[in-house]
Design a protein around this motif. Structure first.
Motif, mmCIF file in Angstrom:
data_model
loop_
_atom_site.group_PDB
_atom_site.id
_atom_site.type_symbol
_atom_site.label_atom_id
_atom_site.label_comp_id
_atom_site.label_asym_id
_atom_site.label_seq_id
_atom_site.Cartn_x
_atom_site.Cartn_y
_atom_site.Cartn_z
ATOM 1 N N TYR A 270 0.838 -1.191 0.000
ATOM 2 C CA TYR A 270 0.000 0.000 0.000
ATOM 3 C C TYR A 270 0.882 1.254 0.000
ATOM 4 N N GLY A 271 0.411 2.273 -0.671
ATOM 5 C CA GLY A 271 1.119 3.542 -0.706
ATOM 6 C C GLY A 271 0.136 4.696 -0.613
ATOM 7 N N THR A 272 0.647 5.859 -0.242
ATOM 8 C CA THR A 272 -0.180 7.064 -0.130
ATOM 9 C C THR A 272 0.361 8.129 -1.069
ATOM 10 N N ALA A 273 -0.499 8.596 -1.959
ATOM 11 C CA ALA A 273 -0.136 9.681 -2.872
ATOM 12 C C ALA A 273 -0.565 11.000 -2.237
ATOM 13 N N ILE A 274 0.385 11.930 -2.128
ATOM 14 C CA ILE A 274 0.123 13.228 -1.508
ATOM 15 C C ILE A 274 0.117 14.287 -2.606
#
Length: 355
Positions: A270-274
């Motif tokens: 999982y990753g978070t795009a900011i």
């Protein structure tokens, strides 16, 4: 007796349901009447003061990493696996030999094709010589040339099959799965051999809503964070924005992410795009409920504070930002817009403000 009781119970239950619905509707009508009565004869409404606010466009969204390149490698020749040179987890380069198919039959076919081609060449030379002296016709010479060309194509095809006996990786990557063992027989119809993935670059797949996608474009630089590696910063760029929303009315977006030297990021994490945007100038924002009918009507009621009446006003709406809408023209700071009760209003209707 049971046959008589069951219909009676059904009828009683239906009467009870109907009675509940009628009572509930009566209660709602009483609430509406009481709401209007609060205004002492005028239409009771709620209002919001119009002021400029800073629009916050920044947001973050979670997604899943997938490989930029992923290949399920299939066999092209039939034969028995003679040797395997890599295992699961091996890092491979484009063109590297991964395994070898027993090429005995393939080599025999190539030798036969080579001999056929040499014979065709000699026949063509004889026909060419005879044609010069008038011994054969032009048609016979053309047939000899065609036979030579066909033999050459068959030889090239057999040489390609010999080359394909050495199974080579078409991409740089890591062997994620190996499906064959030495001695296994593979077919020309496409036996699965290896699964190879390239995680030097990945794609982060996320979904955004309509107000967010309106501010995105391909090529935008994005900061990426991973919960597994909270101290590492990754950079990405938007490579795809869907032209159509999915079933949940969200827009799929793909962000290409460069992995670090250790290839820490794995496909499936999982990753978070900011998403960060330049600071916006303050603008007038009003609730979506202010509009008469819907946002597309571009009409609202404002409060005439001098005599407490409603005034219909045409406006120019801009961006829809969640539950608020940007107003480009038609309203000024210090005015009040009516946000509920518009269904009972017309131009000049007396209103009473309900707090």
């Amino acid at each position: 007796m049971k046959k008589i009781i069951i219909p009676i119970v059904v009828v009683i239950a239906a009467i009870a349901v109907i009675g509940f619905i009628l009572t509930n509707n009566k209660k709602k009508n009483q609430e509406k009447t009481a709401f209007i009565a609060e205004g002492g004869g005028a239409v009771a409404v709620r209002v919001a003061n119009i002021e400029k606010k800073t629009v916050e466009l920044d947001f973050s969204v979670n997604g899943t990493f997938i490989p930029k390149k992923e290949l399920n490698f299939l066999s092209e020749n039939a034969g028995r696996v003679k040797a395997i040179y890599v295992d699961e987890g091996s890092r491979v380069s484009k063109g590297q030999v991964l395994a070898r198919i027993d090429a005995e039959i393939i080599n025999t076919d190539r030798e036969t094709a080579q001999a056929t081609y040499q014979n065709a060449l000699r026949d063509q030379e004889r026909y060419q010589s005879s044609f010069t002296t008038g011994g054969v016709t032009q048609q016979q010479l053309d047939q000899a040339k065609l036979a030579t060309q066909n033999a050459k194509l068959r030889l090239q095809a057999s040489e390609r099959r010999v080359s394909d006996a050495n199974i080579k990786s078409p991409i740089n990557g890591i062997v994620n799965k190996r499906y064959i063992e030495v001695g296994a027989f593979v077919t020309a119809q496409g036996t699965q051999l290896f699964e190879i993935v390239d995680v030097s670059k990945l794609k982060l797949k996320v979904s955004v809503n309509e107000s967010q996608v309106a501010n995105l474009k391909v090529g935008d630089k994005i900061d990426i964070k991973s919960s597994v590696f909270p101290n590492d910063n990754f950079k990405g760029a938007v490579t795809f924005i869907a032209a159509k929303a999915d079933e949940s009315l969200s827009f799929p977006v793909e962000i290409e992410v460069a992995n670090n030297a250790n290839s820490s990021l794995k496909a499936g994490m999982y990753g978070t795009a900011i998403f960060n945007f330049p600071k916006q100038a303050p603008s007038i924002l009003i609730p979506r409920t202010s509009f008469v009918g819907s946002v597309s009507s571009n009409q609202v009621f404002v409060l005439d504070k001098a005599n407490n009446t409603s005034k219909l006003r045409d406006v120019v709406s801009g961006r829809i930002l969640g539950e608020t809408v940007e107003i480009l023209d038609g309203l000024k700071e210090g005015e009040s817009v009516i946000i509920s009760g518009q269904i009972n209003l017309a131009e000049g209707t007396p209103v009473s403000i309900v707090k």
